[in-house]
Scaffold this active site. Structure first.
Site, short mmCIF file in Angstrom:
data_model
loop_
_atom_site.label_atom_id
_atom_site.label_comp_id
_atom_site.label_asym_id
_atom_site.label_seq_id
_atom_site.Cartn_x
_atom_site.Cartn_y
_atom_site.Cartn_z
N HIS A 61 0.82 -1.21 0.00
CA HIS A 61 0.00 0.00 0.00
C HIS A 61 0.85 1.27 0.00
CE1 HIS A 61 -3.15 2.87 0.80
NE2 HIS A 61 -2.47 3.32 1.84
N HIS A 116 -9.81 2.32 -7.28
CA HIS A 116 -8.88 2.95 -8.22
C HIS A 116 -7.98 1.87 -8.78
CE1 HIS A 116 -6.61 2.80 -4.44
NE2 HIS A 116 -5.51 2.78 -5.19
N GLU A 134 -5.92 -3.71 -9.90
CA GLU A 134 -4.70 -4.21 -9.27
C GLU A 134 -4.79 -5.71 -8.99
OE1 GLU A 134 -3.95 -1.62 -5.90
OE2 GLU A 134 -4.29 0.13 -7.18
#
Length: 270
Positions: A61, A116, A134
């Site tokens: 992250h 996102h 992702e």
């Protein structure tokens, strides 16, 4: 049996706003680090109970230094900091029996919490014509190394992506997205227990297959404004298709994955 864990933060139970996942959030961010580390620990415990002999955790992250080392379960080694050559998948290699993705979020344009794809400057991203977040990108890279993804955790939109991409994957929905900044979440302790039990179940199946990584692999990124695309197109061998769209074709998916990181980095710095 070696197990690989890639851990993000936006998909962790109880997290719904950016202040919770960015250092500028102060106390909210520090609380989220504890929540993230606790979900990772649940996965580590599950892996150990299922017979794992080696566990690698990659902090995936932001700037990738969110895990609280003093709170991490001693049964795993962890990778943190940035930049890393493989980013969210640093440390993945042949020899891992399985990978799991903890605290993941849905792709850009979905209804997921804080959804996102890599960065808020990316409107959409495709690999060989198929839209990916992702989750998909990282599952393909795991597949490149012959490693199947056996468990993912996050909200229901992340779950939908996993169902469409990873046959038979164990999915732990820790919160239901109500909108971009709101969710109905499981209590963190319950979410952790579900992750622990889910990974035990997943690893005991032993019937997963790696996601096939394409070769060659063409990446198409649509940015949110022309200036971003112009900067990304500086990367050698990239092509600018229109004002906001840049493509890159790699001989294999490893090359394409690393090119994605370069394209987005160039665009962010424009």
């Amino acid at each position: 049996m070696r197990v690989y864990i890639s851990a993000d933060m936006e998909g962790v139970a109880g997290i719904t706003i950016w202040e919770q996942v960015e250092a500028m959030g102060g106390e909210e961010y520090h609380r989220s680090r504890k929540l993230m580390t606790a979900e990772i620990n649940a996965a580590i415990r599950g892996a150990l109970e299922a017979g794992a002999t080696g566990i690698t955790v990659n902090d995936a992250h932001g700037r990738m230094h969110n895990i609280l080392p003093e709170d991490l379960h001693p049964g795993a080694q962890f990778i943190s900091g940035a930049p890393k050559k493989l980013g969210m998948m640093e440390g993945i290699e042949k020899g891992f029996a399985a990978a799991c993705f903890i605290g993941y979020h849905a792709r850009s344009g979905s209804g997921g919490v804080l959804a996102h794809t890599i960065s808020d400057i990316v409107h959409s991203l495709e690999v060989n014509g198929r839209e990916m977040g992702e989750l998909g990108l990282n599952a393909l890279l795991a597949g490149y190394f012959g490693v199947p993804v056996v468990l993912v955790s996050g909200d229901q939109f992340l779950a939908d992506e996993a169902k469409n991409l990873l046959a038979g994957v164990e999915i732990i929905i820790v919160k239901e997205a109500l909108n971009y900044h709101a969710a109905r979440s499981l209590p963190p302790r319950l979410a952790r227990e579900k992750i622990r039990q889910g990974l035990i179940k997943a690893l005991n199946k032993r019937s997963f297959h790696p996601l096939a990584a394409p070769a060659p692999a063409t990446v198409t990124i649509k940015f949110n404004d022309p200036a971003r695309a112009a900067a990304a197109a500086i990367l050698p061998r990239s092509q600018r298709r229109d004002a906001v769209t840049v493509t890159y074709t790699g001989a294999d998916f490893l090359e394409a994955y690393q090119a994605i990181r370069c394209l987005v980095a160039l665009a962010k710095n424009s």
